[in-house]
Design a protein around this motif. Structure first.
Motif, PDB file in Angstrom:
ATOM      1  N   VAL A  16      39.118  40.339  50.019  1.00  0.00           N
ATOM      2  CA  VAL A  16      40.686  39.739  50.610  1.00  0.00           C
ATOM      3  C   VAL A  16      40.352  38.793  51.911  1.00  0.00           C
ATOM      4  CG1 VAL A  16      42.421  40.909  52.510  1.00  0.00           C
ATOM      5  CG2 VAL A  16      41.450  42.156  50.050  1.00  0.00           C
ATOM      6  N   ALA A  17      39.360  38.880  52.733  1.00  0.00           N
ATOM      7  CA  ALA A  17      39.269  37.979  53.636  1.00  0.00           C
ATOM      8  C   ALA A  17      39.029  36.408  53.250  1.00  0.00           C
ATOM      9  CB  ALA A  17      37.854  38.209  54.635  1.00  0.00           C
ATOM     10  N   GLU A  18      38.278  36.395  52.005  1.00  0.00           N
ATOM     11  CA  GLU A  18      38.349  34.996  51.368  1.00  0.00           C
ATOM     12  C   GLU A  18      39.579  34.554  50.618  1.00  0.00           C
ATOM     13  OE1 GLU A  18      35.962  31.656  49.957  1.00  0.00           O
ATOM     14  OE2 GLU A  18      35.673  33.094  51.379  1.00  0.00           O
ATOM     15  N   ALA A  19      40.322  35.492  50.091  1.00  0.00           N
ATOM     16  CA  ALA A  19      41.699  35.134  49.512  1.00  0.00           C
ATOM     17  C   ALA A  19      42.544  34.491  50.709  1.00  0.00           C
ATOM     18  CB  ALA A  19      42.364  36.316  48.693  1.00  0.00           C
ATOM     19  N   ILE A  20      42.462  34.990  51.979  1.00  0.00           N
ATOM     20  CA  ILE A  20      43.366  34.469  53.025  1.00  0.00           C
ATOM     21  C   ILE A  20      43.001  33.386  53.373  1.00  0.00           C
ATOM     22  CG2 ILE A  20      44.153  35.130  55.490  1.00  0.00           C
ATOM     23  CD1 ILE A  20      43.941  38.056  54.707  1.00  0.00           C
ATOM     24  N   LYS A  21      41.422  33.049  53.500  1.00  0.00           N
ATOM     25  CA  LYS A  21      40.882  32.090  54.135  1.00  0.00           C
ATOM     26  C   LYS A  21      41.238  30.827  53.185  1.00  0.00           C
ATOM     27  CE  LYS A  21      36.499  30.166  55.389  1.00  0.00           C
ATOM     28  NZ  LYS A  21      35.196  30.301  55.521  1.00  0.00           N
ATOM     29  N   THR A  22      41.310  30.953  51.801  1.00  0.00           N
ATOM     30  CA  THR A  22      41.510  29.903  51.036  1.00  0.00           C
ATOM     31  C   THR A  22      42.816  29.769  50.485  1.00  0.00           C
ATOM     32  OG1 THR A  22      41.021  31.496  49.126  1.00  0.00           O
ATOM     33  CG2 THR A  22      39.188  30.034  50.002  1.00  0.00           C
ATOM     34  N   GLY A  23      44.009  30.564  51.273  1.00  0.00           N
ATOM     35  CA  GLY A  23      45.262  30.511  50.854  1.00  0.00           C
ATOM     36  C   GLY A  23      45.518  31.121  49.646  1.00  0.00           C
ATOM     37  N   ARG A  24      44.626  31.765  49.050  1.00  0.00           N
ATOM     38  CA  ARG A  24      45.156  32.697  47.612  1.00  0.00           C
ATOM     39  C   ARG A  24      45.684  33.846  48.205  1.00  0.00           C
ATOM     40  NH1 ARG A  24      39.980  32.228  44.153  1.00  0.00           N
ATOM     41  NH2 ARG A  24      41.358  32.717  42.582  1.00  0.00           N
ATOM     42  N   ARG A  42      40.033  48.848  39.352  1.00  0.00           N
ATOM     43  CA  ARG A  42      39.268  49.151  38.254  1.00  0.00           C
ATOM     44  C   ARG A  42      38.198  47.864  38.020  1.00  0.00           C
ATOM     45  NH1 ARG A  42      44.564  49.901  36.406  1.00  0.00           N
ATOM     46  NH2 ARG A  42      44.808  51.942  35.390  1.00  0.00           N
ATOM     47  N   ALA A  43      38.374  46.427  38.642  1.00  0.00           N
ATOM     48  CA  ALA A  43      37.492  45.469  38.819  1.00  0.00           C
ATOM     49  C   ALA A  43      36.291  46.108  39.459  1.00  0.00           C
ATOM     50  CB  ALA A  43      38.070  44.401  39.401  1.00  0.00           C
ATOM     51  N   ALA A  44      36.426  46.611  40.742  1.00  0.00           N
ATOM     52  CA  ALA A  44      35.352  47.311  41.404  1.00  0.00           C
ATOM     53  C   ALA A  44      34.602  48.073  40.893  1.00  0.00           C
ATOM     54  CB  ALA A  44      35.855  47.640  42.816  1.00  0.00           C
ATOM     55  N   SER A  45      35.386  49.125  40.161  1.00  0.00           N
ATOM     56  CA  SER A  45      34.558  50.184  39.495  1.00  0.00           C
ATOM     57  C   SER A  45      33.713  49.623  38.116  1.00  0.00           C
ATOM     58  CB  SER A  45      35.644  51.208  38.785  1.00  0.00           C
ATOM     59  OG  SER A  45      35.270  52.089  38.210  1.00  0.00           O
ATOM     60  N   THR A  88      51.564  39.595  42.166  1.00  0.00           N
ATOM     61  CA  THR A  88      50.627  39.890  40.926  1.00  0.00           C
ATOM     62  C   THR A  88      49.250  38.851  41.039  1.00  0.00           C
ATOM     63  OG1 THR A  88      52.314  40.755  39.418  1.00  0.00           O
ATOM     64  CG2 THR A  88      50.472  39.996  38.398  1.00  0.00           C
ATOM     65  N   ALA A  89      49.762  37.720  41.515  1.00  0.00           N
ATOM     66  CA  ALA A  89      48.631  36.427  41.425  1.00  0.00           C
ATOM     67  C   ALA A  89      47.784  36.711  42.532  1.00  0.00           C
ATOM     68  CB  ALA A  89      49.388  35.046  41.531  1.00  0.00           C
ATOM     69  N   THR A  90      48.253  37.288  43.604  1.00  0.00           N
ATOM     70  CA  THR A  90      47.342  37.567  44.724  1.00  0.00           C
ATOM     71  C   THR A  90      46.315  38.735  44.455  1.00  0.00           C
ATOM     72  OG1 THR A  90      49.124  36.897  46.419  1.00  0.00           O
ATOM     73  CG2 THR A  90      47.443  38.467  47.205  1.00  0.00           C
ATOM     74  N   GLY A  91      46.993  39.724  43.700  1.00  0.00           N
ATOM     75  CA  GLY A  91      45.967  40.677  43.239  1.00  0.00           C
ATOM     76  C   GLY A  91      44.725  40.290  42.252  1.00  0.00           C
ATOM     77  N   GLU A  92      45.385  39.093  41.493  1.00  0.00           N
ATOM     78  CA  GLU A  92      44.391  38.629  40.503  1.00  0.00           C
ATOM     79  C   GLU A  92      43.517  37.769  41.102  1.00  0.00           C
ATOM     80  OE1 GLU A  92      47.157  36.726  37.974  1.00  0.00           O
ATOM     81  OE2 GLU A  92      47.368  38.497  36.704  1.00  0.00           O
ATOM     82  N   ALA A  93      43.757  37.157  42.194  1.00  0.00           N
ATOM     83  CA  ALA A  93      42.832  36.000  42.969  1.00  0.00           C
ATOM     84  C   ALA A  93      41.802  37.088  43.698  1.00  0.00           C
ATOM     85  CB  ALA A  93      43.633  35.670  43.987  1.00  0.00           C
ATOM     86  N   VAL A  94      42.076  38.249  44.304  1.00  0.00           N
ATOM     87  CA  VAL A  94      41.222  39.347  44.722  1.00  0.00           C
ATOM     88  C   VAL A  94      40.294  39.759  43.770  1.00  0.00           C
ATOM     89  CG1 VAL A  94      40.656  41.368  46.097  1.00  0.00           C
ATOM     90  CG2 VAL A  94      42.653  39.962  46.733  1.00  0.00           C
ATOM     91  N   ALA A 120      33.197  37.450  41.064  1.00  0.00           N
ATOM     92  CA  ALA A 120      32.381  36.269  40.987  1.00  0.00           C
ATOM     93  C   ALA A 120      31.319  36.305  41.928  1.00  0.00           C
ATOM     94  CB  ALA A 120      33.325  35.149  41.502  1.00  0.00           C
ATOM     95  N   ARG A 121      31.430  37.513  42.798  1.00  0.00           N
ATOM     96  CA  ARG A 121      30.278  37.549  43.718  1.00  0.00           C
ATOM     97  C   ARG A 121      29.035  38.551  42.987  1.00  0.00           C
ATOM     98  NH1 ARG A 121      33.198  38.492  49.742  1.00  0.00           N
ATOM     99  NH2 ARG A 121      34.169  36.320  49.912  1.00  0.00           N
TER     100      ARG A 121
END
Length: 354
Positions: A320-328, A24-27, A340-346, A352-353
């Motif tokens: 997803v790559a950024e979330a992994i890199k930053t530990g989110r 939904r966010a991407a859409s 849930t929080a992982t999905g929200e981090a993505v 933000a981009r």
């Protein structure tokens, strides 16, 4: 774009919820106009409708632009006559989703003793040793006596030709390197035909480098030096095993995206199972299904010529790559967050981009 979403069993609803939030966010961010239509499958559908796949759902999916299928409790469903249909098999077979495309890559911030790699397994998806889908009627496993079982393996020229062509086309868009994985030294007729067709098909793609490796040797090569490979093509069961292995080598099976593709339809599906032992605990990694959804968006963009879908897919993969890199992320990939929080981090990284 009209998207049908089937959450499934076990951790399916949790990771599907995280995935649809990202979708939904991407859409909204990329103006994709995605409309999501959700239906139950698996145990929830069995309770409500007396069948794991309710009547009419196939037609609903056929009329849509894409399907997202969450993990289902496949092993629980043993008798189709009583409504216990394997949803994954059902949609793969009825939509003729003959190619299972499974990328595997390493991520910055996630330690990998094998070094960096980025490869794709292209697996034939509709025949082989899979006894529940390789016969027009009945089952490919036969109980001859209480102590004797015969399993039939179906290999056809049509299925070999189209999976070989799909793999060659993908390889030409990447590094022009294709590896054919087979067991033609023992399965001389079936894998012999598969190997011959891959060779013949590859000759129609000038500049494509092709190598051939026996499946048992491939298991040793890929754990020694996965960076040696780019696009790998194989028959159903060999490709199934190999794609799980390469996903795990990247850091976790939870990072394995998976897209089932046919001529006119495609289904995003996590590479892993429903994991009922950790269901409803908010610990499951949603990235496999999120990345699978991104593959589906990219497929739709290529099919329709709408570049914004490919841009959205790349942005999701980057988030997803950024979330992994930053530990989110979830604990299995070095983070401390829940599903849930992982999905929200993505979602946060994605929106933000610019």
């Amino acid at each position: 774009m009209r998207m049908v979403v089937l959450p499934g069993d076990g951790i399916g609803p949790e990771i599907t919820s995280a995935t649809t939030r990202v979708l939904r966010a991407a859409s909204e961010h990329f103006q994709l106009g995605v409309a999501i239509e959700e239906h139950p499958v698996g145990h929830e559908s069995l309770k409500k409708f007396g069948t794991t796949v309710q009547p009419g759902l196939l037609e609903t999916v056929r009329a849509a632009d894409g399907l997202i299928l969450g993990p289902t409790a496949t092993f629980d469903f043993k008798n189709e006559q009583s409504g216990e249909i394997n949803p994954s098999k059902y949609f793969r077979k009825n939509l003729d989703l003959f190619a299972n495309v499974r990328p595997a890559r390493t991520y910055p911030g996630l330690r990998n003793p094998l070094g960096d790699f980025d490869l794709v397994v292209v697996r034939e998806n509709t025949e082989g040793f899979y006894a529940d889908r390789n016969m027009e009627q009945g089952n490919g496993e036969v109980l001859v006596t209480p102590d004797v079982v015969i399993s039939l393996r179906r290999i056809t020229r049509l299925c070999c030709e189209r999976i070989a062509r799909s793999a060659c086309q993908l390889a030409m868009r990447r590094k022009k390197h294709l590896t054919v994985v087979h067991k033609a030294n023992v399965l001389k007729i079936g894998d012999g035909m598969f190997l011959d067709i891959c060779r013949e098909t590859a000759r129609g793609f000038p500049g494509l480098e092709i190598d051939e490796i026996l499946v048992d040797a491939m298991m040793a090569h890929v754990v020694r030096n996965p960076n040696r490979f780019d696009v790998i093509v194989s028959t159903n069961m060999f490709g199934d095993i190999l794609s799980d292995l390469t996903a795990e080598l990247s850091g976790s099976l939870g990072l394995g995206g998976s897209l089932n593709v046919g001529e006119g339809h495609a289904m995003a599906q996590a590479a892993h199972g429903s994991a009922p032992d950790i269901a409803s605990q908010d610990v499951a990694n949603p990235f496999s299904l999120v990345l699978s959804m991104a593959l589906l968006l990219a497929w739709h963009g290529e099919r329709t010529g709408a570049a914004r879908f490919g841009e959205a897919a790349s942005a999701i993969e980057g988030a997803v790559a950024e979330a992994i890199k930053t530990g989110r992320a979830t604990r299995d990939v070095g983070g401390k967050l829940g599903t849930t929080a992982t999905g929200e981090a993505v979602v946060e990284i994605l929106t933000a981009r610019g």
